[in-house]
Design a protein around this motif. Structure first.
Motif, mmCIF file in Angstrom:
data_model
loop_
_atom_site.group_PDB
_atom_site.id
_atom_site.type_symbol
_atom_site.label_atom_id
_atom_site.label_comp_id
_atom_site.label_asym_id
_atom_site.label_seq_id
_atom_site.Cartn_x
_atom_site.Cartn_y
_atom_site.Cartn_z
ATOM 1 N N TYR A 72 0.431 17.997 3.076
ATOM 2 C CA TYR A 72 -0.161 16.849 3.747
ATOM 3 C C TYR A 72 -0.987 16.044 2.746
ATOM 4 O O TYR A 72 -1.560 16.606 1.809
ATOM 5 N N LEU A 73 -1.047 14.759 2.980
ATOM 6 C CA LEU A 73 -1.940 13.904 2.214
ATOM 7 C C LEU A 73 -2.779 13.121 3.215
ATOM 8 O O LEU A 73 -2.260 12.234 3.902
ATOM 9 N N THR A 74 -4.037 13.487 3.311
ATOM 10 C CA THR A 74 -4.959 12.796 4.197
ATOM 11 C C THR A 74 -5.659 11.711 3.409
ATOM 12 O O THR A 74 -6.308 11.995 2.396
ATOM 13 N N MET A 75 -5.486 10.477 3.859
ATOM 14 C CA MET A 75 -5.995 9.314 3.120
ATOM 15 C C MET A 75 -7.069 8.628 3.953
ATOM 16 O O MET A 75 -6.787 8.151 5.052
ATOM 17 N N ASN A 76 -8.286 8.623 3.445
ATOM 18 C CA ASN A 76 -9.412 7.975 4.111
ATOM 19 C C ASN A 76 -9.889 6.782 3.292
ATOM 20 O O ASN A 76 -9.563 6.657 2.110
ATOM 21 N N SER A 77 -10.677 5.936 3.949
ATOM 22 C CA SER A 77 -11.244 4.759 3.276
ATOM 23 C C SER A 77 -10.164 3.989 2.513
ATOM 24 O O SER A 77 -10.333 3.631 1.346
ATOM 25 N N LEU A 78 -9.082 3.729 3.187
ATOM 26 C CA LEU A 78 -7.946 3.083 2.537
ATOM 27 C C LEU A 78 -8.287 1.663 2.112
ATOM 28 O O LEU A 78 -9.046 0.945 2.783
ATOM 29 N N SER A 127 6.872 11.857 6.265
ATOM 30 C CA SER A 127 6.599 11.092 7.476
ATOM 31 C C SER A 127 5.123 10.725 7.497
ATOM 32 O O SER A 127 4.326 11.275 6.725
ATOM 33 N N GLY A 128 4.780 9.772 8.386
ATOM 34 C CA GLY A 128 3.377 9.453 8.599
ATOM 35 C C GLY A 128 2.909 8.138 8.048
ATOM 36 O O GLY A 128 1.749 7.767 8.233
ATOM 37 N N GLY A 129 3.770 7.404 7.372
ATOM 38 C CA GLY A 129 3.348 6.105 6.852
ATOM 39 C C GLY A 129 3.179 5.092 7.962
ATOM 40 O O GLY A 129 3.475 5.359 9.131
ATOM 41 N N GLY A 130 2.675 3.929 7.584
ATOM 42 C CA GLY A 130 2.493 2.874 8.565
ATOM 43 C C GLY A 130 1.571 1.798 8.066
ATOM 44 O O GLY A 130 1.257 1.720 6.881
ATOM 45 N N LEU A 131 1.135 0.963 8.997
ATOM 46 C CA LEU A 131 0.235 -0.160 8.713
ATOM 47 C C LEU A 131 -1.158 0.199 9.216
ATOM 48 O O LEU A 131 -1.319 0.618 10.364
ATOM 49 N N VAL A 132 -2.140 0.008 8.367
ATOM 50 C CA VAL A 132 -3.519 0.334 8.738
ATOM 51 C C VAL A 132 -4.444 -0.705 8.115
ATOM 52 O O VAL A 132 -4.125 -1.283 7.073
ATOM 53 N N GLN A 133 -5.571 -0.923 8.759
ATOM 54 C CA GLN A 133 -6.553 -1.861 8.203
ATOM 55 C C GLN A 133 -7.371 -1.183 7.111
ATOM 56 O O GLN A 133 -7.523 0.053 7.092
ATOM 57 N N ALA A 134 -7.889 -1.988 6.225
ATOM 58 C CA ALA A 134 -8.749 -1.460 5.168
ATOM 59 C C ALA A 134 -9.908 -0.682 5.785
ATOM 60 O O ALA A 134 -10.487 -1.102 6.789
ATOM 61 N N GLY A 135 -10.198 0.471 5.180
ATOM 62 C CA GLY A 135 -11.232 1.356 5.703
ATOM 63 C C GLY A 135 -10.695 2.418 6.641
ATOM 64 O O GLY A 135 -11.420 3.355 6.998
ATOM 65 N N GLY A 146 10.745 8.706 0.735
ATOM 66 C CA GLY A 146 9.585 7.823 0.659
ATOM 67 C C GLY A 146 9.168 7.310 2.017
ATOM 68 O O GLY A 146 9.978 7.205 2.943
ATOM 69 N N THR A 147 7.890 7.002 2.133
ATOM 70 C CA THR A 147 7.354 6.421 3.361
ATOM 71 C C THR A 147 6.393 5.302 2.991
ATOM 72 O O THR A 147 5.577 5.448 2.082
ATOM 73 N N GLN A 148 6.512 4.177 3.672
ATOM 74 C CA GLN A 148 5.725 2.994 3.339
ATOM 75 C C GLN A 148 4.325 3.089 3.938
ATOM 76 O O GLN A 148 4.172 3.384 5.129
ATOM 77 N N VAL A 149 3.341 2.818 3.103
ATOM 78 C CA VAL A 149 1.954 2.682 3.559
ATOM 79 C C VAL A 149 1.501 1.272 3.217
ATOM 80 O O VAL A 149 1.589 0.854 2.058
ATOM 81 N N THR A 150 1.055 0.546 4.225
ATOM 82 C CA THR A 150 0.566 -0.814 4.029
ATOM 83 C C THR A 150 -0.854 -0.906 4.557
ATOM 84 O O THR A 150 -1.110 -0.568 5.715
#
Length: 114
Positions: A78-84, A7-15, A107-111
């Motif tokens: 957990y996977l913490t993703m920064n500065s995407l 869980s936890g995927g989604g749409l996020v802006q760069a950075g 799977g979970t989509q990250v955009t």
């Protein structure tokens, strides 16, 4: 049998940042490692791994930006993703290695938008 749910995927802006979660459940858990993969196209690539002893390893493309951690009591990683970056866009999969057999989540989509 081991069930794996991400869980936890989604749409996020760069950075921006996101945190993915992966929970394992089953009647006889003896987890050796928990791994995160991603699949932007046809090929699936290993992103990060954490062993039962807490050792971690990262793909060079995410080192310094992503952090993998686990809660052994909850059988959760957990996977913490920064500065995407836009190139981080993919379906992210969790693999639970239990008694040296691999079990996958859906799977979970990250955009990441530019």
């Amino acid at each position: 049998q081991v069930q794996v749910v991400e869980s936890g995927g989604g749409l996020v802006q760069a950075g921006g940042s996101l945190r993915l979660s992966c929970a394992a459940s089953g009647s006889s858990l003896n987890i050796n490692a928990m791994n995160w993969y991603r699949q932007p196209g046809k090929q699936r690539e290993l992103v990060a791994t954490i062993t039962s002893g807490g050792s971690t390893n990262y793909a060079s493309s995410v080192k310094g930006r992503f952090t993998v951690s686990r809660d052994n009591a909850k059988n959760t990683v957990y996977l913490t993703m920064n500065s995407l970056k836009p190139e981080d866009t993919a379906v992210y999969y969790c693999e639970v290695v239990n008694k040296w057999l691999g079990y996958w989540g859906q799977g979970t989509q990250v955009t990441v938008s530019s």
